[in-house]
Design an enzyme around this catalytic site. Structure first.
Site, PDB file in Angstrom:
ATOM      1  N   LYS A  13       1.185  -1.433   0.216  1.00 50.89           N
ATOM      2  CA  LYS A  13      -0.047   0.252  -0.094  1.00 50.89           C
ATOM      3  C   LYS A  13       1.098   1.118  -0.141  1.00 50.89           C
ATOM      4  O   LYS A  13       0.799   1.871  -0.292  1.00 50.89           O
ATOM      5  CB  LYS A  13      -1.026   0.209   1.471  1.00 50.89           C
ATOM      6  CG  LYS A  13      -2.196  -0.676   1.609  1.00 50.89           C
ATOM      7  CD  LYS A  13      -2.861  -0.366   2.806  1.00 50.89           C
ATOM      8  CE  LYS A  13      -4.283  -1.482   2.468  1.00 50.89           C
ATOM      9  NZ  LYS A  13      -4.578  -1.173   3.888  1.00 50.89           N
ATOM     10  N   ASP A  71      -8.282   1.529   4.621  1.00 48.19           N
ATOM     11  CA  ASP A  71      -9.155  -0.002   4.734  1.00 48.19           C
ATOM     12  C   ASP A  71      -9.572  -0.572   3.753  1.00 48.19           C
ATOM     13  O   ASP A  71     -10.776   0.713   3.065  1.00 48.19           O
ATOM     14  CB  ASP A  71      -9.438   0.373   6.382  1.00 48.19           C
ATOM     15  CG  ASP A  71      -9.892  -0.957   6.708  1.00 48.19           C
ATOM     16  OD1 ASP A  71      -9.110  -1.935   6.872  1.00 48.19           O
ATOM     17  OD2 ASP A  71     -10.991  -1.804   6.358  1.00 48.19           O
ATOM     18  N   GLY A 155      -1.406  -8.844  -3.133  1.00 47.32           N
ATOM     19  CA  GLY A 155      -3.254  -9.593  -2.966  1.00 47.32           C
ATOM     20  C   GLY A 155      -3.941  -9.899  -3.542  1.00 47.32           C
ATOM     21  O   GLY A 155      -3.304 -10.744  -4.519  1.00 47.32           O
ATOM     22  N   TYR A 156      -5.394  -9.575  -4.204  1.00 47.47           N
ATOM     23  CA  TYR A 156      -6.089  -9.974  -4.856  1.00 47.47           C
ATOM     24  C   TYR A 156      -6.004  -9.236  -6.422  1.00 47.47           C
ATOM     25  O   TYR A 156      -6.696  -9.647  -7.153  1.00 47.47           O
ATOM     26  CB  TYR A 156      -7.352  -9.673  -3.999  1.00 47.47           C
ATOM     27  CG  TYR A 156      -7.538 -10.369  -3.310  1.00 47.47           C
ATOM     28  CD1 TYR A 156      -8.341 -11.704  -2.860  1.00 47.47           C
ATOM     29  CD2 TYR A 156      -7.771  -9.387  -2.107  1.00 47.47           C
ATOM     30  CE1 TYR A 156      -8.262 -12.267  -1.488  1.00 47.47           C
ATOM     31  CE2 TYR A 156      -8.156 -10.204  -0.411  1.00 47.47           C
ATOM     32  CZ  TYR A 156      -8.030 -11.853  -0.758  1.00 47.47           C
ATOM     33  OH  TYR A 156      -8.421 -12.152   0.975  1.00 47.47           O
ATOM     34  N   LYS A 177      -2.333   1.639 -11.760  1.00 50.35           N
ATOM     35  CA  LYS A 177      -3.748   0.949 -11.449  1.00 50.35           C
ATOM     36  C   LYS A 177      -3.905   2.273 -10.428  1.00 50.35           C
ATOM     37  O   LYS A 177      -5.047   2.717 -10.398  1.00 50.35           O
ATOM     38  CB  LYS A 177      -2.531  -0.377 -10.200  1.00 50.35           C
ATOM     39  CG  LYS A 177      -3.847  -0.200  -9.393  1.00 50.35           C
ATOM     40  CD  LYS A 177      -2.707  -1.504  -8.796  1.00 50.35           C
ATOM     41  CE  LYS A 177      -4.405  -1.604  -7.658  1.00 50.35           C
ATOM     42  NZ  LYS A 177      -3.191  -2.766  -6.594  1.00 50.35           N
ATOM     43  N   HIS A 182      -9.086   1.865  -6.892  1.00 49.95           N
ATOM     44  CA  HIS A 182      -9.747   2.895  -5.918  1.00 49.95           C
ATOM     45  C   HIS A 182      -9.134   3.061  -4.587  1.00 49.95           C
ATOM     46  O   HIS A 182      -9.183   4.680  -4.323  1.00 49.95           O
ATOM     47  CB  HIS A 182     -10.228   2.229  -4.572  1.00 49.95           C
ATOM     48  CG  HIS A 182      -9.300   0.160  -4.933  1.00 49.95           C
ATOM     49  ND1 HIS A 182      -8.668   0.132  -5.247  1.00 49.95           N
ATOM     50  CD2 HIS A 182      -8.821  -0.145  -3.469  1.00 49.95           C
ATOM     51  CE1 HIS A 182      -7.270  -1.087  -5.010  1.00 49.95           C
ATOM     52  NE2 HIS A 182      -7.741  -1.241  -3.622  1.00 49.95           N
ATOM     53  N   ARG A 183      -7.678   3.229  -4.536  1.00 49.41           N
ATOM     54  CA  ARG A 183      -6.701   4.119  -3.671  1.00 49.41           C
ATOM     55  C   ARG A 183      -6.274   5.020  -4.372  1.00 49.41           C
ATOM     56  O   ARG A 183      -6.494   6.147  -3.511  1.00 49.41           O
ATOM     57  CB  ARG A 183      -5.657   3.039  -3.312  1.00 49.41           C
ATOM     58  CG  ARG A 183      -4.422   3.523  -2.504  1.00 49.41           C
ATOM     59  CD  ARG A 183      -3.696   2.143  -1.894  1.00 49.41           C
ATOM     60  NE  ARG A 183      -4.596   1.700  -0.916  1.00 49.41           N
ATOM     61  CZ  ARG A 183      -4.977   0.227  -1.737  1.00 49.41           C
ATOM     62  NH1 ARG A 183      -4.101  -0.216  -2.432  1.00 49.41           N
ATOM     63  NH2 ARG A 183      -5.097  -0.830  -0.704  1.00 49.41           N
TER      64      ARG A 183
HETATM   65  P1  ITT Z   1      -3.051  -1.986   7.097  1.00 45.75           P
HETATM   66  O1  ITT Z   1      -4.169  -2.114   7.525  1.00 45.75           O
HETATM   67  O2  ITT Z   1      -1.569  -1.980   7.839  1.00 45.75           O
HETATM   68  O3  ITT Z   1      -3.157  -0.455   6.777  1.00 45.75           O
HETATM   69  P2  ITT Z   1      -3.703  -4.636   5.535  1.00 45.75           P
HETATM   70  O4  ITT Z   1      -2.831  -5.319   4.692  1.00 45.75           O
HETATM   71  O5  ITT Z   1      -3.779  -5.180   7.354  1.00 45.75           O
HETATM   72  O6  ITT Z   1      -2.881  -2.978   6.281  1.00 45.75           O
HETATM   73  P3  ITT Z   1      -6.032  -4.068   5.392  1.00 45.75           P
HETATM   74  O7  ITT Z   1      -6.391  -4.388   7.011  1.00 45.75           O
HETATM   75  O8  ITT Z   1      -7.260  -2.408   4.840  1.00 45.75           O
HETATM   76  O9  ITT Z   1      -4.543  -4.010   5.239  1.00 45.75           O
HETATM   77  O10 ITT Z   1      -6.312  -5.031   4.073  1.00 45.75           O
HETATM   78  C1  ITT Z   1      -6.234  -4.784   3.098  1.00 45.75           C
HETATM   79  C2  ITT Z   1      -6.179  -5.759   2.955  1.00 45.75           C
HETATM   80  O11 ITT Z   1      -8.048  -5.683   1.287  1.00 45.75           O
HETATM   81  C3  ITT Z   1      -4.985  -5.958   1.872  1.00 45.75           C
HETATM   82  O12 ITT Z   1      -4.424  -7.077   2.364  1.00 45.75           O
HETATM   83  C4  ITT Z   1      -5.342  -6.961   0.570  1.00 45.75           C
HETATM   84  O13 ITT Z   1      -5.342  -8.223   1.022  1.00 45.75           O
HETATM   85  C5  ITT Z   1      -7.011  -6.482  -0.298  1.00 45.75           C
HETATM   86  N1  ITT Z   1      -6.752  -4.894  -0.914  1.00 45.75           N
HETATM   87  C6  ITT Z   1      -6.537  -4.079  -0.485  1.00 45.75           C
HETATM   88  N2  ITT Z   1      -6.519  -3.447  -1.360  1.00 45.75           N
HETATM   89  C7  ITT Z   1      -5.766  -4.053  -2.556  1.00 45.75           C
HETATM   90  C8  ITT Z   1      -5.264  -3.595  -4.014  1.00 45.75           C
HETATM   91  O14 ITT Z   1      -4.692  -2.765  -4.029  1.00 45.75           O
HETATM   92  N3  ITT Z   1      -4.932  -5.232  -4.302  1.00 45.75           N
HETATM   93  C9  ITT Z   1      -4.172  -6.413  -3.800  1.00 45.75           C
HETATM   94  N4  ITT Z   1      -5.414  -5.992  -2.339  1.00 45.75           N
HETATM   95  C10 ITT Z   1      -5.798  -5.180  -2.390  1.00 45.75           C
END
Ligand code: ITT
Length: 203
Positions: A13, A71, A155-156, A177, A182-183
């Site tokens: 992130k 989040d 991630g996904y 991206k 979204h981000r």
């Molecule tokens: P922090 O809470 O420390 O920020 P985290 O990885 O635990 O880190 P989240 O609780 O927000 O963060 O979980 C987000 C999850 O959603 C992340 O670990 C991915 O699995 C998924 N995700 C979110 N944004 C994504 C993206 O841009 N591409 C792929 N997967 C994503």
């Protein structure tokens, strides 16, 4: 030049966030760079609630700084919005994304076309030193791919197929991206809100 602490422990992130803030006159610090440890229980029911839980925890440690948090997660319509706010924890935090992604594809076996709709959501929370709270939220719409594709992102990303672009999110560079994600969208909205507020403060 303002300092912003970004309340995340997720380096992927953070890499995306840095690129988005690149041209702004702010100094951006991850938790690690700010010398902070914060991992509050994310027990909110929505992305916005969890984003504020993370931001509040860091605001309590550094009330002098502008604190932001993200989040985010993947919501699959056919699975009633799962994994949703549990995206990071889904099937267990230690389960690899190769396995999580394979399991999502398996759960959608026999489901075709638009019935495979899914989206990433990001909620960005911001808390200013005076306690002002700002929120922005945005989505990236797609469908669950039938097979993972791409090596970028995290991630996904390999299983969110973007029909408009004919590829999965993991096939986009960070720059591509961020332009549509979204981000990226939620962070740009937050930058606007913050800019307006700081400009009003300076008047
Ligand atoms: P922090 O809470 O420390 O920020 P985290 O990885 O635990 O880190 P989240 O609780 O927000 O963060 O979980 C987000 C999850 O959603 C992340 O670990 C991915 O699995 C998924 N995700 C979110 N944004 C994504 C993206 O841009 N591409 C792929 N997967 C994503």
């Amino acid at each position: 030049m303002r300092d912003i602490i970004f309340a995340t422990g997720n380096e992927n992130k953070m890499r995306e966030i840095r690129e988005i803030f690149e041209d702004l006159p702010v100094r951006l610090y991850s938790l690690k760079e700010a010398g902070l440890v914060s991992d509050p229980e994310e027990n909110g029911k929505t992305f916005a609630e969890n984003a504020f839980i993370k931001a509040e925890a860091v605001h309590a440690l550094r009330p002098d700084a502008i604190v932001m948090s993200d989040d985010s997660g993947l919501c699959v319509d056919y699975l009633n919005g799962e994994p949703g706010v549990y995206s990071a924890r889904w099937l267990g935090r230690d389960t690899s994304y190769a396995e999580k992604n394979a399991e999502l594809i398996r759960r959608l076996e026999g489901v075709e076309g638009e019935a495979r709709s899914a989206r990433f959501t990001a909620a960005i929370a911001c808390i200013l030193p005076d306690g002002t709270r700002l929120l922005s939220e945005a989505h990236m719409e797609g469908q669950i791919a039938k097979a993972p594709a791409g090596q970028n992102g995290f991630g996904y990303d390999p299983i969110l197929y973007l029909p408009e672009y004919g590829k999965c999110s993991a096939e986009l560079s960070d720059h591509e991206k961020n332009a549509i994600s979204h981000r990226g969208k939620a962070l740009r909205q937050m930058q606007e809100k913050l800019r307006d507020l700081l400009a009003a403060e300076a008047r």
